[in-house]
Motif scaffolding. Structure first.
Motif, PDB file in Angstrom:
ATOM      1  N   GLY A  19       0.810  -1.205   0.000  1.00  0.00           N
ATOM      2  CA  GLY A  19       0.000   0.000   0.000  1.00  0.00           C
ATOM      3  C   GLY A  19       0.846   1.260   0.000  1.00  0.00           C
ATOM      4  N   SER A  20       0.373   2.289  -0.699  1.00  0.00           N
ATOM      5  CA  SER A  20       1.098   3.559  -0.726  1.00  0.00           C
ATOM      6  C   SER A  20       0.133   4.679  -1.104  1.00  0.00           C
ATOM      7  CB  SER A  20       2.262   3.506  -1.727  1.00  0.00           C
ATOM      8  OG  SER A  20       1.768   3.329  -3.048  1.00  0.00           O
ATOM      9  N   LEU A  21       0.470   5.872  -0.630  1.00  0.00           N
ATOM     10  CA  LEU A  21      -0.269   7.086  -0.972  1.00  0.00           C
ATOM     11  C   LEU A  21       0.708   8.252  -0.972  1.00  0.00           C
ATOM     12  CD1 LEU A  21      -3.626   7.170   1.075  1.00  0.00           C
ATOM     13  CD2 LEU A  21      -3.386   7.333  -1.403  1.00  0.00           C
ATOM     14  N   PRO A  22       0.492   9.262  -1.819  1.00  0.00           N
ATOM     15  CA  PRO A  22       1.326  10.459  -1.745  1.00  0.00           C
ATOM     16  C   PRO A  22       1.202  11.113  -0.368  1.00  0.00           C
ATOM     17  CG  PRO A  22       0.045  10.434  -3.780  1.00  0.00           C
ATOM     18  CD  PRO A  22      -0.475   9.327  -2.935  1.00  0.00           C
ATOM     19  N   GLY A  50       1.543   6.130   8.801  1.00  0.00           N
ATOM     20  CA  GLY A  50       2.141   4.849   9.134  1.00  0.00           C
ATOM     21  C   GLY A  50       2.282   3.982   7.893  1.00  0.00           C
ATOM     22  N   ALA A  51       2.635   2.744   8.089  1.00  0.00           N
ATOM     23  CA  ALA A  51       2.784   1.814   6.968  1.00  0.00           C
ATOM     24  C   ALA A  51       1.404   1.323   6.552  1.00  0.00           C
ATOM     25  CB  ALA A  51       3.672   0.646   7.368  1.00  0.00           C
ATOM     26  N   ASP A 106      -6.274  -5.380  -7.337  1.00  0.00           N
ATOM     27  CA  ASP A 106      -7.271  -4.560  -8.023  1.00  0.00           C
ATOM     28  C   ASP A 106      -7.961  -3.573  -7.066  1.00  0.00           C
ATOM     29  OD1 ASP A 106      -8.465  -6.605  -6.626  1.00  0.00           O
ATOM     30  OD2 ASP A 106      -9.938  -7.109  -8.162  1.00  0.00           O
ATOM     31  N   TRP A 107      -7.429  -3.427  -5.860  1.00  0.00           N
ATOM     32  CA  TRP A 107      -7.889  -2.407  -4.930  1.00  0.00           C
ATOM     33  C   TRP A 107      -6.949  -1.201  -5.011  1.00  0.00           C
ATOM     34  CZ3 TRP A 107     -10.623  -3.682   0.213  1.00  0.00           C
ATOM     35  CH2 TRP A 107     -11.438  -4.815   0.077  1.00  0.00           C
ATOM     36  N   ARG A 108      -7.358  -0.103  -4.350  1.00  0.00           N
ATOM     37  CA  ARG A 108      -6.483   1.078  -4.304  1.00  0.00           C
ATOM     38  C   ARG A 108      -6.687   1.821  -2.982  1.00  0.00           C
ATOM     39  NH1 ARG A 108      -9.507   5.808  -5.625  1.00  0.00           N
ATOM     40  NH2 ARG A 108     -11.638   5.289  -6.293  1.00  0.00           N
ATOM     41  N   TRP A 109      -5.624   2.486  -2.550  1.00  0.00           N
ATOM     42  CA  TRP A 109      -5.718   3.402  -1.420  1.00  0.00           C
ATOM     43  C   TRP A 109      -6.050   4.796  -1.946  1.00  0.00           C
ATOM     44  CZ3 TRP A 109      -6.029   2.499   3.603  1.00  0.00           C
ATOM     45  CH2 TRP A 109      -5.511   1.304   4.117  1.00  0.00           C
ATOM     46  N   PRO A 139      -6.542   7.722   5.159  1.00  0.00           N
ATOM     47  CA  PRO A 139      -6.416   6.757   4.066  1.00  0.00           C
ATOM     48  C   PRO A 139      -7.567   5.748   4.089  1.00  0.00           C
ATOM     49  CG  PRO A 139      -4.332   7.012   5.225  1.00  0.00           C
ATOM     50  CD  PRO A 139      -5.382   7.672   6.064  1.00  0.00           C
ATOM     51  N   VAL A 140      -8.127   5.483   2.909  1.00  0.00           N
ATOM     52  CA  VAL A 140      -9.277   4.579   2.802  1.00  0.00           C
ATOM     53  C   VAL A 140      -9.036   3.617   1.640  1.00  0.00           C
ATOM     54  CG1 VAL A 140     -11.744   4.431   2.318  1.00  0.00           C
ATOM     55  CG2 VAL A 140     -10.865   6.303   3.724  1.00  0.00           C
ATOM     56  N   PRO A 141      -9.218   2.299   1.851  1.00  0.00           N
ATOM     57  CA  PRO A 141      -9.088   1.339   0.756  1.00  0.00           C
ATOM     58  C   PRO A 141     -10.394   1.242  -0.046  1.00  0.00           C
ATOM     59  CG  PRO A 141      -9.444   0.168   2.811  1.00  0.00           C
ATOM     60  CD  PRO A 141      -9.453   1.632   3.146  1.00  0.00           C
TER      61      PRO A 141
END
Length: 449
Positions: A216-219, A226-227, A234-237, A382-384
């Motif tokens: 998982g990653s986000l700008p 956190g990590a 096929d999911w996204r944060w 952050p939301v998946p």
């Protein structure tokens, strides 16, 4: 009551069996390492819990503190509840010298007339509790009080000392079994609740989907993310603000002039929004301009999240389903309204109660013992997000499991209610001479809990 008592029993007033006059405790100024003083929470059913103490400064008085001694019955003199005022607990063997506050009354009886353990169980029976409830008076600050004069008039059904010992032994045997079963049942309820939260949190992170996962990653957004957990490929944060519109609720304004055009509407507080459920037994109302009430009105599918209070409870939440018409929410709650069906409300609520609560703790501001998180900050949580079809599948899967768990939990809660009734019935029968060695007092009810 006399007509209900067996031969050989007598009905006496508490005043007639006292070894010493009823006496209030004495509150001491707080001192961290001071003399042990019992807290109000020390009055547990039957015996005093000596782990519930605080430090007091006994040097503030010329006389030494009055000690709680074995055989004393300590009685609550004041309480916010009529059902709790006058509750009593027996002093067994204190681990160290301990005093009690002026919110408690010491009852010290003649042991040749009344077995103190018999008195402790009798005191918590419906026979005595009804008398105390009838005598309790409501004073200032909505508190109920009981005084020495009223306590001294409490009627006690007393058999001979040997019969008191026999009854006490039987009562404690039955109570031990009821209490053990109740403890196991409550533990099962708690475990079921934790399993509910664990399963829903896992579902919101795609851990019930048997597919490959990617890190998982986000700008960066100036938050302590956190990590981020790995998600199915096929999911996204994303950030909460990209999938939901967030707003604060209405604020109480005592200085605002009363306007006859204002409307009175129900208003949810932080206490109404629990982890995975809404507690709607006590909803307050608020007067606001009609236009403000309309703008703040909750709609089906809105996710309510807590933004202030205890740090460990920030971010908890659940879904509004029009349980109360025209309801709004207070400004310590956030309303997250999903936009363009990007995310199923249940997946957002489950995520908020798991990952989201930990994220809010890291990003909260602490002031004078209370924590809070601002609107601008929580928008960046952050939301998946899963594909639409996968969201529907997960919600259906988890709902099916949760329904089974909730059914089991409801059955366990009913068993606890049965245990409470058994306890009350046991004490009622014991102190009206209806408890014998030979007959089980409840048939098969106790063993079926």
């Amino acid at each position: 009551m006399n007509r209900d008592l067996p031969t050989g029993w007598t009905l006496v007033k508490l005043a007639e069996v006292l070894h010493e006059p009823l006496a209030n405790g004495r509150s001491l100024p707080a001192r961290q390492d001071g003399f042990p003083v019992l807290r109000a929470t020390a009055l547990r059913p039957v015996t005093v819990d000596f782990t519930q103490t605080k430090g007091g400064d006994e040097t503030a008085h010329n006389s030494p503190p009055v000690l709680a001694e074995p055989g004393d019955l300590l009685v609550s003199r004041v309480s916010g509840s009529r059902s709790l005022v006058g509750e009593g607990a027996l002093v067994d063997v204190p681990p160290r010298a301990t005093t009690f506050p002026d919110t408690m009354i010491r009852v010290r009886v003649q042991p040749s007339l009344v077995d103190p353990r018999y008195l402790a169980h009798l005191w918590n029976s419906p026979i005595v509790r009804r008398q105390i409830a009838d005598r309790a008076r409501q004073g200032g600050a909505a508190l109920y009080r009981i005084n020495h004069r009223d306590l001294a008039q409490i009627l006690l059904p007393l058999p001979a000392p040997g019969e008191q010992a026999r009854i006490t032994s039987l009562v404690e045997d039955h109570l031990a079994r009821i209490d053990a079963t109740t403890t196991r049942t409550r533990r099962a309820v708690d475990q079921a609740g934790e399993l509910v939260h664990a399963m829903s949190a896992q579902a919101s992170l795609g851990r019930l989907s048997g597919t490959d996962r990617a890190a998982g990653s986000l700008p960066a957004a100036g938050t302590h993310d956190g990590a981020l957990p790995a998600l199915p490929v096929d999911w996204r944060w994303t950030r909460l603000e990209t999938v939901a519109e967030l707003t604060l609720g209405v604020a109480k304004n005592s200085r605002r002039q009363w306007d006859p055009a204002d409307v009175e509407v129900p208003c949810l507080r932080v206490a109404n929004v629990q982890r995975g459920r809404l507690a709607l037994d006590d909803i307050q109302v608020i007067r606001v301009p009609a236009q403000r009430a309309q703008a703040a009105r909750l709609r089906t599918g809105d996710v309510l999240l807590t933004g202030g209070g205890d740090r460990g409870q920030l971010g908890r939440g659940w879904i509004w389903e029009e349980q109360v018409p025209d309801c709004v929410h207070q400004n310590h709650l956030f309303r997250a309204r999903i936009t363009d069906r990007h995310l199923h409300p249940k997946l957002l609520a489950w995520h908020a109660n798991g990952f989201g609560r930990q994220w809010c703790q890291r990003n909260a501001t602490q002031v004078t013992g209370l924590a809070s998180i601002g609107l601008g900050k929580i928008r960046l949580m952050p939301v998946p997000v899963a594909p639409a079809g996968e969201q529907q599948r997960l919600v259906a899967l988890v709902d099916a499991h949760l329904t089974t768990l909730q059914t089991a939990s409801a059955a366990a809660e009913r068993a606890v209610d049965v245990a409470d009734r058994l306890r009350s019935n046991l004490l009622q029968r014991a102190f009206t001479g209806q408890l014998s060695h030979a007959a089980h007092p409840f048939g098969h009810q106790e063993s079926s809990l």
